[in-house]
Write a protein that holds these residues in place. Structure first.
Motif, mmCIF file in Angstrom:
data_model
loop_
_atom_site.group_PDB
_atom_site.id
_atom_site.type_symbol
_atom_site.label_atom_id
_atom_site.label_comp_id
_atom_site.label_asym_id
_atom_site.label_seq_id
_atom_site.Cartn_x
_atom_site.Cartn_y
_atom_site.Cartn_z
ATOM 1 N N UNK D 103 41.181 39.284 30.978
ATOM 2 C CA UNK D 103 41.443 39.457 32.400
ATOM 3 C C UNK D 103 40.503 40.551 32.893
ATOM 4 N N UNK D 104 39.839 40.294 34.002
ATOM 5 C CA UNK D 104 38.919 41.311 34.520
ATOM 6 C C UNK D 104 39.114 41.450 36.014
ATOM 7 N N UNK D 105 38.861 42.640 36.481
ATOM 8 C CA UNK D 105 39.078 42.929 37.886
ATOM 9 C C UNK D 105 37.825 43.583 38.434
ATOM 10 N N UNK D 106 37.504 43.307 39.654
ATOM 11 C CA UNK D 106 36.362 44.002 40.230
ATOM 12 C C UNK D 106 36.356 43.854 41.731
ATOM 13 N N UNK D 107 35.496 44.629 42.342
ATOM 14 C CA UNK D 107 35.432 44.613 43.802
ATOM 15 C C UNK D 107 34.711 43.350 44.256
ATOM 16 N N UNK D 108 35.344 42.610 45.113
ATOM 17 C CA UNK D 108 34.689 41.466 45.735
ATOM 18 C C UNK D 108 34.178 41.858 47.088
ATOM 19 N N UNK D 109 34.039 40.875 47.944
ATOM 20 C CA UNK D 109 33.514 41.149 49.276
ATOM 21 C C UNK D 109 34.569 41.806 50.140
ATOM 22 N N UNK D 110 35.763 41.233 50.120
ATOM 23 C CA UNK D 110 36.804 41.770 50.981
ATOM 24 C C UNK D 110 37.732 42.692 50.213
ATOM 25 N N UNK D 111 38.126 42.260 49.046
ATOM 26 C CA UNK D 111 39.103 43.037 48.302
ATOM 27 C C UNK D 111 38.822 42.800 46.825
ATOM 28 N N UNK D 112 39.740 43.267 45.995
ATOM 29 C CA UNK D 112 39.560 43.080 44.552
ATOM 30 C C UNK D 112 39.602 41.595 44.191
ATOM 31 N N UNK D 113 38.793 41.211 43.220
ATOM 32 C CA UNK D 113 38.864 39.863 42.674
ATOM 33 C C UNK D 113 39.368 39.989 41.250
ATOM 34 N N UNK D 114 40.336 39.131 40.892
ATOM 35 C CA UNK D 114 40.874 39.174 39.544
ATOM 36 C C UNK D 114 40.512 37.865 38.845
ATOM 37 N N UNK D 115 39.920 37.981 37.664
ATOM 38 C CA UNK D 115 39.406 36.799 36.983
ATOM 39 C C UNK D 115 40.007 36.666 35.603
ATOM 40 N N UNK D 116 39.994 35.438 35.095
ATOM 41 C CA UNK D 116 40.216 35.221 33.672
ATOM 42 C C UNK D 116 38.924 34.627 33.128
ATOM 43 N N UNK D 117 38.398 35.239 32.099
ATOM 44 C CA UNK D 117 37.174 34.727 31.508
ATOM 45 C C UNK D 117 37.496 34.239 30.103
ATOM 46 N N UNK D 118 37.118 33.017 29.816
ATOM 47 C CA UNK D 118 37.324 32.489 28.477
ATOM 48 C C UNK D 118 36.035 32.570 27.670
ATOM 49 N N UNK D 119 36.134 33.088 26.439
ATOM 50 C CA UNK D 119 34.958 33.182 25.573
ATOM 51 C C UNK D 119 35.264 32.435 24.285
ATOM 52 N N UNK D 120 34.218 31.882 23.700
ATOM 53 C CA UNK D 120 34.492 31.195 22.448
ATOM 54 C C UNK D 120 34.694 32.214 21.336
ATOM 55 N N UNK D 121 35.120 31.738 20.205
ATOM 56 C CA UNK D 121 35.375 32.654 19.101
ATOM 57 C C UNK D 121 34.084 33.387 18.791
#
Lengths: 266, 336, 280, 222, 455, 205
Positions: D103-121
């Motif tokens: 789970x990652x969070x960061x500043x977007x254009x208007x407000x915070x954007x919260x993402x889920x990033x999937x990575x392979x093993x």
């Protein structure tokens, strides 16, 4: 330095970018009702700013001391009846709304009575606005926003301290003042305008509010712009690993097994 | 005195009606003479004349795109004004040309590639919410053209970016797609000064050529239809802030040139911010207004998500204009 | 565990409520400020929601305005009608006991009746035209530019053919029109009957002068005073004593109206908006 | 007695009673509903995990307890600010590591954007991207929610820094590390890309040791 | 500001704002003052000045002589009335003066032996007015004679002069300013008077200065009247009187603006010139004062200018007060075909009227007849807040706001923006591109504000 | 106060003649904040309805015990409790919606509408009347909210309840689902309602 920047951005965001009135729609009632005269609007803004700061202080204290899970005071009392672990999970956040609204109402009333008795001059210039504030959503909204940054935050270091809480509240009040004073200036001008009859009063105020909201949208992203300008990202240095939890997934049910406590959902 | 007696007799025959014969005497309160040189219509026509260089350059640069946009906005502004005024049951106000001015300024502030309905909606909003709802010409708090543009800017953000402009004439080829300011902000590329000055760049059809805007604007200032304080203070403020930023970044000076001559700065400073209805009354107020507009333009350009800030800055300063008027209200003689 | 949680929640609320009631009760006594008992009575009736909908800063501010400035009692949307009635009782402004009052225009001349009228170019307002000589010959009559129409919030004034007319169905007798009339020809009069006689002229000049400027001016011929003692002549102008008017005075007044050589006595009032005249 | 009646507490008896009753009632509701709410919060993330790690076909027939998800938090300290990344290590039923979701969070254009990033093993490539929370401009910035755009991230190697380009035309089409910006919403697309870049840069070194450990465990089992 | 300084004075000969309307003085400034004949009938309204009406002293049928007092100004702010003819008093009539006042007037039928008006005028413009034996007159006597002669300000407002010159313990008068600006377009009566009878003005000024014990006397003239300046310079040689030459600008002749121009002081809001130690009077008034004290003849005549493109022969006239305007116009050859508006006074602040039987009063400084072309004005459009009225207002007000406040009957805004400071000079209406009747609206606003304050 | 309106009158009045949003201008914050779609708007309307109904019933039941100077405290307490209950139920069973509505559900506490109804009706009239009043007002509030939400959602996204009603070529008016759209829509609708009212009163007179 970083803390200061943080504070500054919270202030800027609350006052301009995500203005309480024009972005979050809180405090619309006085925005429509008490914006006919600039003096009146300014007094109202000052009173809101004052009360909102007090309310933020009280609600932050109550939240961290009593309401949030594992809050020192409630955990201490529960400790007499329960084991230490169980006492630390006592969660009274459900009472937060009631507690906040009472804190606001009583502090407003107390301040009003106090000022009225001992500072009649001050009362005439800004105390008269106090009773109107109890039902002002802006105050409760500020308390709720502070709560959402104190309770249930994943990263314990992101939990707001008192400084951030009061900054948000104070500059939220400043933003409210800015919006209502601008509005009252325009409405004084409108006294001399030939506004179509159906739009006189609240309707034109809301339309102007809309145009103001459009104008304030120009500030969108200023906070991140400033953050990027003052503090470019750099690379990581230290890392710490934290305890692990095991979760099982299937299509229908989520179950969590953690080392400390177990919550099962069917 | 025999002489005077004889004269008295002649006066005796004289009646009031004799004097008034063949004349239509009417009465009115003072003052009885008016300055015939200026009237509102003439002021509006001055603005139209001042806009001609801008219109011509935009038609030269953008060809059919510009013509289409101008026609759509002009016609729909006039129709919107007509319909709204009829709805209110007031006397027709098309004659004062203000709707035409709004239409042309609106068209010039839209990108040529914007589809037809953008112009129509912008015009209806400009006339309805920007003007008639406040009571018509002279009563509006916000610049109608900017209200219309801001509305469509936010409503149809995707269609409003000049980036979707298709290069047909081959004249606008300095930067493919992006306007100079967004190219600068997002891609760190800059455009030559001459392109910025003469308008061979992309952008809203009226804003690209600073030269045309300056020529038209100077005409307005010379005719005293627009105040000189506002454009001067805006340009100075932008110059100062851009200069400081440039020095801080150890830039080449192109930064300043970009901020001064691209975007709608010149167009806005001369044609939009100077709208007398929505700017302060006194010259002190006008300085404050210009300074505030310049500050906001630069704050928005430097920090916010928008590459361009004239529209928002003007709307925000329009909103505080009543307060500026209040603070700079002249003290009557003998009061101070 | 569950019991404890419940108990702690209940306990928190109880403690909070106790502290609150103590502190506020103590403060209420300690910080008491003496106010007008009437204001307190009004505050009691108002909803104490402090919504600001009335345009005042909270209920107590409105209460002060009601008591000290005699503001209207019906501004509270929350309290509604019941609240307004209660307030009216305290303030003693019961509506209904008083005689109905209406505005009455003391001028009866339409454009054609006026002599020596000149074109007026200027701000089309009575107040402005009043300061210009010779807009019309008569210096007392209705100017017909409708300051009263603009002042009326109840759509009860109209200008018809250069003369202000009262629509008695809409008029509430607030007096806004009479305040703005620069020639003070509109008076607020108590109507003891649906229709009462009025002298539709305000010209105080002598008969010769007033006749010269108006066809329907009162010429102080005393014809009406002979028929009814309710009429009296002062300043070359007939006057009617409305205060003493009773039903008995109706017939003589009608006769006076018929007798009046310049038709300047009219009967006005409900139910019709009266364009009063018998011959013209 | 009269003294007692005039007492503030006596006057406010109703308030006290109501407060107590309501407080108890609310606490009861809390006890009853809180687990559901907590589960909701977790489910929000958990539901997305299979589709982020596995192929769509695989994700569709996930069965009961097919996946074992291990959650941990990685803390990164930068410039005196510490950042937290909740990381979910996803194991198949057989114990093999399927991948990681963070789970990652960061500043977007208007407000915070919260993402889920999937990575392979092993964290070598991105397997999926999901936007949990955003307040970007509707119609422009919020087109980051659209699947075609998000799918550009899939299979991008995590070693390269992703760059937003105006349009991937011509032969550059398949070059790694290029993300097509959303026209008119350059900032939003850049924000997402930069959050992904930062997150991967931050946590990738932290993923590897565990992967090694997992491998060791598996080898031991065999 | 401050670049140009008036020589010898603290002010700079200019004031803030103001306008430059075409003055059109060329129509009548070359024609010498002509003397009107004795009219057959004279109508004298009982109130020709600011203040309380005078008390009628004669009855119908009574015979009066030239200069006989027929109305007495009993109250302090009031002025007496004297007959300009010998004749028989007739029944009172009602007249409506151009300023809208409707009042009773004494009418006198000319009968019997008359004085020669020509001689009266010659007396005024003669060169043998004393300049050095002024000190024989006692200040109190001067005030008394001014009062009994019915002298009022002839500039237009017709404020009783004795009120201004009565010594006041609290406010000492330092400077006597003689207003010869005549900033109104068209009017030339003051100019002709200054040119033809400078000595009478000087005598009157010296007397008045003695009455108010002013140390300085300044005659203020606009720089578009070089001839008058020349004549005045000659007449004031070897006296203490100074001449201030001011910029031609409207409304230079307004007392507040004039004081700012010459002395550089601002009269406080709602104050009088005496608050800054100034007494001010019109040049015509000075001539009348001189005549009243030295020749012991009351105010019965005045100089008026009849001008404008709507009159056949623009002239400056020496007329008896009470003469009907009909006769004056007739004397000037009547109205032209395209005459559209007849104004008592100048076009900026004068009052238009339609009833030509109205008499010339003490305050009538001229009759201006405007043609259709001159008054043609476009239809009113909306205010576009261009701020030209703000730049024109000599009082530094915001006329557009005041006018809108008046239009919407908003007296609180009107008072807040100092509506009462407006003296209705008309600059704002003149410059307004939207052709809004600003002054007229402000005038109604003033009435409304006054009415709401009384309630 | 003998002539209190009957239950039916209360019910009818709340829907249109005394519409809480358009006529009394109460509860504008949620009206503006949650009307960018029909779903959140109706959820909000239902929450308000629930709180209003419960609060009205409870207050009506204890109306004889109320002390004048403490009545507002009791109102607030009751309202806050029911708001909390509504909030938790939404979070438990409509989690996504609860996230969308965010702080606006707790802000029902300071919505003048409910306190106003408690004051005007519930503290004076019987349980049945109070309930009828609550339902009437809630329907009125719901109507107002859904009218605004309908305009905003259809113009802003071309959809209604998340289903496409306008053709695909329809350009979404994004502004309508943003804060300015809320102000403008409510302002214009309010003007429209006033206009209809004015025309009606003109016709009748």
């Amino acid at each position: 330095m970083i803390y200061l920047l943080d504070i500054m951005l919270i202030a800027l965001t609350a006052a301009l970018i995500n203005n309480f009135v024009l972005y979050y729609f809180v405090g619309i009632c006085p925005f429509v009702g008490v914006s006919r005269k600039v003096e009146m609007a300014f007094g109202m803004g000052l009173a809101v700013t004052f009360v909102i700061s007090i309310a933020a202080f009280i609600s932050w204290s109550i939240t961290t001391m009593v309401l949030m899970p594992g809050a020192p005071l409630s955990a201490f009392i529960a400790g007499f009846f329960l084991s230490k672990e169980a006492a630390a999970t006592i969660d009274l956040t459900i009472l937060s709304y009631i507690v906040y609204i009472f804190a606001i109402a009583s502090s407003v009333q107390f301040v009003e009575m106090y000022v009225r008795k001992f500072f009649p001059l001050l009362y005439n210039s800004f105390g008269v606005f106090l009773p109107l504030i109890t039902t002002n959503c802006a105050i409760l909204f500020a308390c709720l926003t502070i709560m959402s940054h104190v309770v249930g935050v994943e990263n314990p270091k992101n939990v707001w301290d008192l400084g951030r809480a009061i900054t948000l509240a104070f500059f939220g009040g400043v933003g409210f003042t800015i919006a209502i004073v601008i509005m009252s200036g325009i409405r004084e001008e409108l006294e001399l305008c030939d506004i179509p009859e159906p739009f006189q009063g609240a309707a034109i105020t809301l339309v102007i509010g809309g145009i103001l909201a459009i104008a304030f949208m120009g500030f969108t992203g200023v906070d991140s712009g400033i953050r990027n300008a003052l503090m470019p990202e750099t690379t990581a240095r230290v890392s710490i690993k934290t305890p692990e939890q095991t979760l099982f997934f299937d299509n229908e049910v989520v179950s969590i097994k953690s080392h400390s406590n177990q919550i099962g959902v069917q | 005195m025999p002489d005077s007696n004889k004269k008295l007799d002649t006066i005796k025959d004289f009646k009031s009606s004799d004097v008034k014969e063949n004349t239509a005497i009417h009465v009115a309160p003072s003052p009885h003479i008016r300055d015939t040189k200026a009237n509102t219509q003439k002021m509006m026509i001055d603005v139209l004349i001042a806009l001609t260089p801008v219109v011509l350059v935009s038609v030269y640069l953008f060809r059919a795109y510009a013509v289409k946009q101008l026609l759509i906005c002009l016609v729909s502004c006039l129709i919107a004004e007509y319909v709204f005024v009829r709805m209110r049951g007031r006397s027709m106000t098309l004659k004062d040309c203000s709707a035409g001015v709004t239409g042309i300024i609106l068209a010039l502030s839209l990108p040529g590639s914007a589809p037809w309905f953008v112009g129509v909606i912008a015009s209806v909003v400009a006339m309805g919410i920007g003007k008639i709802i406040f009571g018509g010409l002279g009563m509006n708090i916000f610049n109608p053209a900017m209200v219309g543009r801001a509305f469509v800017m936010i409503a149809f953000a995707g269609l409003m970016s000049a980036g979707s402009y298709e290069n047909i004439t081959g004249l606008v080829d300095a930067v493919s797609g992006a306007t100079p300011l967004s190219a600068m902000k997002f891609n760190n590329t800059s455009v030559e000064f001459s392109h910025l000055f003469f308008g061979n760049t992309n952008g809203s059809i009226g804003e690209t050529s600073s030269a045309a805007c300056i020529i038209g604007g100077l005409f307005l200032v010379f005719k005293k239809t627009a105040s000189w304080q506002i454009p001067v203070s805006i340009v100075l403020t932008v110059l100062a802030i851009a200069g400081i930023t440039d020095v801080a970044k150890a830039g080449s000076g192109l930064f300043i040139v970009h901020h001064l001559f691209s975007g709608a700065l010149m167009f806005g400073a001369f044609f939009i911010a100077t709208d007398p209805v929505t700017s302060p009354l006194t010259s002190k107020g006008k300085w404050i207004f210009g300074f505030g507009t310049g500050m906001l333009i630069m704050i928005i350009r430097l920090f916010s998500g928008y590459p361009e800030g004239v529209m928002f800055a003007v709307l925000m300063m329009n909103a505080v204009t009543p307060l500026i008027n209040r603070w700079t209200n002249p003290q009557p003689m003998g009061e101070a | 565990m569950i019991i404890t949680t419940l108990a702690i929640a209940a306990g928190t609320m109880l403690v909070m409520a106790v502290i609150l009631s103590f502190v506020l009760g103590w403060a209420n006594k300690k910080f008491k400020v003496e106010v007008d008992p009437k204001i307190e009575a009004v505050i009691e009736i108002l909803p104490a929601v402090n919504c600001g909908g009335c345009g005042y800063l909270g209920c107590s501010d409105y209460a002060v305005a009601i008591v000290t400035d005699n503001d209207p009692v019906n501004k509270c949307t929350i309290g509604g009608e019941a609240c307004a009635k209660g307030l009216a009782r305290i303030m003693g402004v019961e509506v209904g006991e008083m005689v109905e009052v209406f505005a009455v225009v003391h001028c009866g001349a339409h454009t054609l009746n006026r002599l020596k009228k000149h074109e007026y170019r200027g701000e089309k307002r009575c107040m402005a035209a009043h300061q210009v000589a010779g807009v019309q010959g008569c210096s007392f009559g209705c100017l017909g530019f409708g300051d009263c129409v603009r002042a009326c919030h109840y759509n009860a004034m109209h200008i018809k053919d250069g003369l202000a007319m009262v629509d008695f169905n809409n008029c509430i007798g607030c007096g806004a029109c009479s305040k703005v009339c620069p020639r003070t020809i509109i008076t607020i009069t108590g109507f003891k009957k649906n229709k009462i006689p009025i002298v539709a002229c305000s010209n105080k000049d002598k008969a010769k002068d007033s006749k010269a400027v108006c066809q329907t001016a009162c010429v102080a011929c005393k014809a009406c005073t002979k028929l009814s003692d309710m009429f009296s002549i002062t300043d070359n102008l007939s006057k009617y004593d409305y205060g003493a008017y009773t039903a008995d005075h109706y017939e003589p007044a009608v006769k006076a109206m018929e007798k009046c050589p310049t038709n300047c006595i009219h009967f006005v009032g409900k139910p019709i908006c009266d364009p009063p005249s018998k011959k013209l | 007695m009269t003294n007692f009646r005039n007492n503030n507490l006596a006057q406010a008896w109703l308030v006290l009673v109501i407060a107590t009753v309501f407080g108890t009632a609310l606490a009861g509701i809390q006890i009853k509903l809180n687990p559901v709410i907590e589960a909701n919060k977790i489910r929000e993330t958990m539901e997305k995990i299979p589709s982020l790690i596995l192929d769509p076909s695989q994700a569709a027939d996930i069965k009961s307890h097919d996946l074992v998800i291990q959650s941990r938090v990685i803390e990164i300290e930068k410039n005196g600010i510490s950042k937290f990344y909740p990381v979910y290590d996803v194991h198949l039923k057989d114990g093999s590591l399927a991948g990681h979701v963070t789970k990652a969070k960061g500043q977007g254009y208007a407000d915070k954007i919260e993402l889920l990033i999937g990575l392979d093993a092993g964290g070598n490539a991105i397997t999926g991207l999901f936007i949990l929370d955003q307040k970007e401009t509707p119609g422009l910035g919020n087109r980051i929610l659209e699947k075609p755009w998000r799918d550009q991230f899939v299979d991008q190697p995590s070693g390269t820094t992703l760059v937003v380009v105006k349009s991937k035309t011509g032969p550059n089409n398949e070059i790694d590390g290029m993300i097509d910006g959303i026209s008119g919403a350059t900032i939003s697309s850049r924000s997402v890309t930069s959050i992904v870049n930062t997150t991967i840069a931050d946590i990738r070194p932290r993923l590897l040791p565990i992967i090694k450990k997992e491998n060791i465990i598996r080898q031991e089992n065999e | 500001m401050g670049l140009f300084r008036l020589k010898g004075f603290p002010g700079n000969g200019n004031f803030r704002h103001g306008i430059h309307p075409p003055d059109n003085k060329h129509l009548s400034n070359e024609s010498k003052v002509e003397v009107m004949d004795i009219p057959k009938i004279i109508t004298l309204p009982l109130l020709q000045h600011l203040g309380v009406p005078c008390k009628q002293l004669v009855k119908s049928g009574q015979m009066v002589k030239y200069g006989e007092i027929i109305g007495e100004g009993e109250a302090f702010i009031s002025a007496s009335l004297h007959s300009p003819v010998a004749g028989k008093v007739k029944k009172n009539t009602m007249v409506t003066l151009p300023n809208g006042m409707h009042l009773s007037a004494i009418s006198i039928q000319t009968e019997g032996e008359q004085v020669s008006y020509k001689r009266l005028w010659d007396e005024i413009r003669s060169k043998d007015w004393p300049r050095d034996c002024i000190s024989i007159y006692d200040p109190l006597t001067i005030v008394k004679v001014i009062h009994s002669s019915g002298v009022v300000g002839l500039g237009g407002a017709a404020f009783p002069t004795h009120v201004k010159v009565t010594p006041n313990d609290t406010r000492m008068i330092d400077t006597l300013m003689i207003n010869g600006c005549e900033c109104e377009p068209y009017l030339t009566c003051d100019y002709r008077l200054m040119k033809e009878a400078p000595r009478a003005i000087v005598a009157g000024a010296l007397l008045t200065a003695r009455a108010v014990s002013a140390r300085e006397i300044v005659i203020c003239v606009e720089d578009n009247k070089p001839d008058a300046i020349q004549k005045l310079k000659e007449a004031t040689e070897q006296t203490v009187i100074k001449i201030a030459i001011l910029k031609t600008k409207y409304p230079q002749g307004s007392e507040k603006q004039l004081i700012e121009s010459v002395i550089g002081l601002e009269i406080p809001l709602g104050g009088l010139p005496s608050d800054v130690g100034v007494a001010m009077s019109n040049v015509g008034t000075m001539a009348i004062v001189g005549r009243a004290i030295i020749k012991e003849s009351p105010l019965t005549h005045r100089v008026i200018s009849v001008s404008g493109r709507g009159i056949n022969q623009p002239k400056n006239l020496f007329v008896p007060i009470g003469i009907s305007i009909d006769e004056v116009i007739k004397f000037c050859g009547g109205l032209t075909k395209d005459a559209a508006r007849v104004v008592a006074g100048g076009p900026m602040m004068g009052f238009s009227f339609s009833d030509f039987s109205t008499p010339v009063t003490k305050g009538t400084s001229g009759i201006t007849v405007l043609t259709h072309d001159e008054i043609k004005s476009d239809e009113e459009t909306s205010c576009i807040r261009c701020g030209r009225c703000v730049d024109a207002c000599p009082m530094n007000l915001v006329p557009t706001r005041l006018a809108l406040a008046a239009r919407y009957n908003n007296t609180s805004i009107a008072s807040q923006y100092h509506i009462h400071a407006c003296f209705e000079c008309g600059c704002c209406s003149y410059v307004c591109p939207a052709k809004i009747n600003l002054v007229q609206l402000i005038r109604t606003g003033k009435k409304l504000a006054a009415a709401s304050q009384n309630l | 106060m003998a002539d209190q309106p009957t239950a039916f009158e209360r019910f009818v009045q709340g829907i249109l003649p005394e519409n809480p949003v358009y006529r009394q201008l109460l509860g504008l914050c949620p009206t503006l904040a949650v009307t960018n779609g029909m779903k959140p708007a109706l959820t909000m309307a239902c929450s308000v309805a629930f709180v209003l109904l419960c609060a009205n019933i409870v207050i009506s039941l204890i109306r004889d015990l109320l002390k004048p100077h403490l009545r507002i405290v009791v109102f607030t307490l009751t309202i806050a409790t029911f708001v909390t209950i509504a909030d938790r139920f939404l979070a438990a069973y409509l989690f996504q919606m609860s996230k969308t509505l965010g702080p606006y559900i707790p802000l029902i506490i300071v919505n003048c509408l409910i306190i106003c109804r408690c004051e005007v009706c519930a503290s004076k009239q019987s349980v049945f009347t109070a309930a009828a009043d609550a339902i009437g007002q809630a329907i009125g509030f719901g109507l107002a909210l859904s009218s605004i939400a309908a305009v905003r959602e259809i113009l802003g996204t071309g959809m209604f309840f998340g289903m496409r009603v306008l053709p695909e070529v329809w350009p979404d008016w994004v502004i309508m689902v943003l804060p300015p759209g809320a102000f403008l829509t409510l302002g214009l609708l309010l003007g429209l309602v006033n206009w209809v009212g004015i025309i009606k009163s003109r016709r009748s007179s």
